[in-house]
Write a protein that holds these residues in place. Structure first.
Motif, PDB file in Angstrom:
ATOM      1  N   UNK A   1       7.286 124.152 -27.371  1.00  9.94           N
ATOM      2  CA  UNK A   1       7.614 124.951 -26.205  1.00  9.94           C
ATOM      3  C   UNK A   1       9.098 124.819 -25.894  1.00  9.94           C
ATOM      4  N   UNK A   2       9.803 125.943 -25.905  1.00 11.73           N
ATOM      5  CA  UNK A   2      11.214 126.003 -25.519  1.00 11.73           C
ATOM      6  C   UNK A   2      11.231 126.409 -24.052  1.00 11.73           C
ATOM      7  N   UNK A   3      11.712 125.515 -23.198  1.00 11.20           N
ATOM      8  CA  UNK A   3      11.491 125.655 -21.753  1.00 11.20           C
ATOM      9  C   UNK A   3      12.810 125.803 -20.996  1.00 11.20           C
TER      10      UNK A   3
ATOM     11  N   UNK B   1       4.833 119.963 -15.331  1.00 10.79           N
ATOM     12  CA  UNK B   1       3.969 121.139 -15.252  1.00 10.79           C
ATOM     13  C   UNK B   1       3.681 121.689 -16.647  1.00 10.79           C
ATOM     14  N   UNK B   2       4.707 121.808 -17.477  1.00 11.26           N
ATOM     15  CA  UNK B   2       4.527 122.324 -18.841  1.00 11.26           C
ATOM     16  C   UNK B   2       3.719 121.339 -19.679  1.00 11.26           C
ATOM     17  N   UNK B   3       4.005 120.055 -19.543  1.00 14.54           N
ATOM     18  CA  UNK B   3       3.275 119.037 -20.321  1.00 14.54           C
ATOM     19  C   UNK B   3       1.789 119.032 -19.974  1.00 14.54           C
TER      20      UNK B   3
ATOM     21  N   UNK C   1       6.148 130.916 -15.895  1.00 16.05           N
ATOM     22  CA  UNK C   1       5.386 130.082 -14.964  1.00 16.05           C
ATOM     23  C   UNK C   1       6.066 130.217 -13.599  1.00 16.05           C
ATOM     24  N   UNK C   2       5.498 131.020 -12.697  1.00 12.25           N
ATOM     25  CA  UNK C   2       6.142 131.253 -11.398  1.00 12.25           C
ATOM     26  C   UNK C   2       6.033 130.043 -10.481  1.00 12.25           C
ATOM     27  N   UNK C   3       7.109 129.788  -9.749  1.00 10.45           N
ATOM     28  CA  UNK C   3       7.097 128.731  -8.740  1.00 10.45           C
ATOM     29  C   UNK C   3       7.618 129.323  -7.434  1.00 10.45           C
ATOM     30  N   UNK C   4       7.102 128.843  -6.323  1.00  8.26           N
ATOM     31  CA  UNK C   4       7.488 129.350  -5.013  1.00  8.26           C
ATOM     32  C   UNK C   4       8.546 128.444  -4.395  1.00  8.26           C
ATOM     33  N   UNK C   5       9.201 128.962  -3.360  1.00  6.26           N
ATOM     34  CA  UNK C   5      10.163 128.150  -2.621  1.00  6.26           C
ATOM     35  C   UNK C   5       9.478 126.941  -1.987  1.00  6.26           C
TER      36      UNK C   5
END
Length: 289
Positions: free
Chosen positions: A2-4, A82-84, A55-59
């Protein structure tokens, strides 16, 4: 693998940098490699369609990730966790937006598969580094231990523009987070805490190796690169290039001709700020509606 990437906030230049870096990743990745962007504004990546994963993240989540001590760059550690958690069997190759691939990534992919961790480049032993922040960090932490990791004369600061983590060592993220939070609790000067926490946490699981022979990091020349990237993106979107055409254009760039670091004249910067302060545009004219 995964290239993150991680990008949040409203500064479009940060999103543009991720765009460009991702295009260079497409030029060198394998078909099984996945590009993931952890983003506060997923809509800005709509042009990639299904070619990357968002992968959306909120404020609100970002503020939560900053933790008890509201440390801004703690978010990077949480994003990699989160990715792991989502892909526990796949290596993580994290990159800051201001990076680019200029060689194939076989050595990184194979190294992580075999248990090797990477960061971009070793900047030196903290005890010997010369910046004001680093000298202060050494004074504050010399001889102390954070999560049983002792800070001594050999404790090395690595550049965190690239972080490569083998799935065999995802536990290093928990250690990195613990070290980061312990340093915040101890009142260590903050600017480089996350970077040093990664340096210590990853190295405890696998002796770190550099990756600057594969990835460039232009943190020392962002203004010039931002202009180049802005022009590049304008052209490809105006001409409605396909992804294949974009990748081919990337392959034609001679990255050795663009410096990744320049020594900025502090006198020039101060004079520019002074001139900007005293000579401002006057009498703006607007249309009448």
């Amino acid at each position: 693998m995964n290239i993150v990437y991680l990008v949040f906030g409203s500064n479009l230049e940060n999103y543009q940098q991720v765009y460009f870096s991702a295009y260079t990743a497409f030029a060198h990745k394998n078909t099984e490699d996945r590009i993931i962007v952890v983003a506060e504004d997923p809509s800005l990546f709509a042009s990639f369609h299904d070619k990357i994963e968002i992968l959306p993240i909120s404020r609100a989540l970002i503020k939560e990730w900053e933790g008890k001590y509201q440390f801004f760059w703690r978010v990077k550690i949480k994003a990699l966790q989160l990715v792991a958690e989502k892909y526990p069997s796949d290596s993580i190759l994290y990159l800051d937006g201001d990076t680019f691939f200029y060689q194939n990534m076989y050595s990184l992919r194979d190294g992580m598969k075999n248990g090797q961790n990477f960061m971009h480049v070793a900047e030196g032993k903290l005890s010997a580094l010369s910046s004001k922040t680093e000298r202060l960090m050494w004074k504050q932490m010399k001889g102390k231990s954070y999560f049983n990791v002792k800070i001594d004369n050999n404790s090395t600061m690595w550049n965190a523009g690239l972080i490569g983590i083998s799935p065999k060592h995802f536990g290093c993220l928990d250690l990195t987070l613990g070290i980061n939070d312990a340093m915040c609790a101890d009142g260590v000067t903050r600017r480089l805490i996350e970077q040093f926490a990664f340096s210590l946490g990853l190295n405890e699981f696998s002796k770190l190796k550099p990756a600057d022979n594969v990835v460039g990091h232009y943190w020392g020349n962002k203004s010039e690169w931002n202009q180049i990237i802005s022009h590049f993106l304008k052209e490809i979107f105006m001409k409605n290039y396909s992804l294949d055409e974009i990748v081919e254009k990337i392959r034609q760039i001679d990255f050795s001709k663009i410096p990744v670091k320049v020594k900025e004249s502090s006198t020039q910067r101060k004079l520019k700020n002074l001139v900007d302060q005293f000579y401002k545009n006057k009498k703006p004219l607007y249309i009448n509606k």
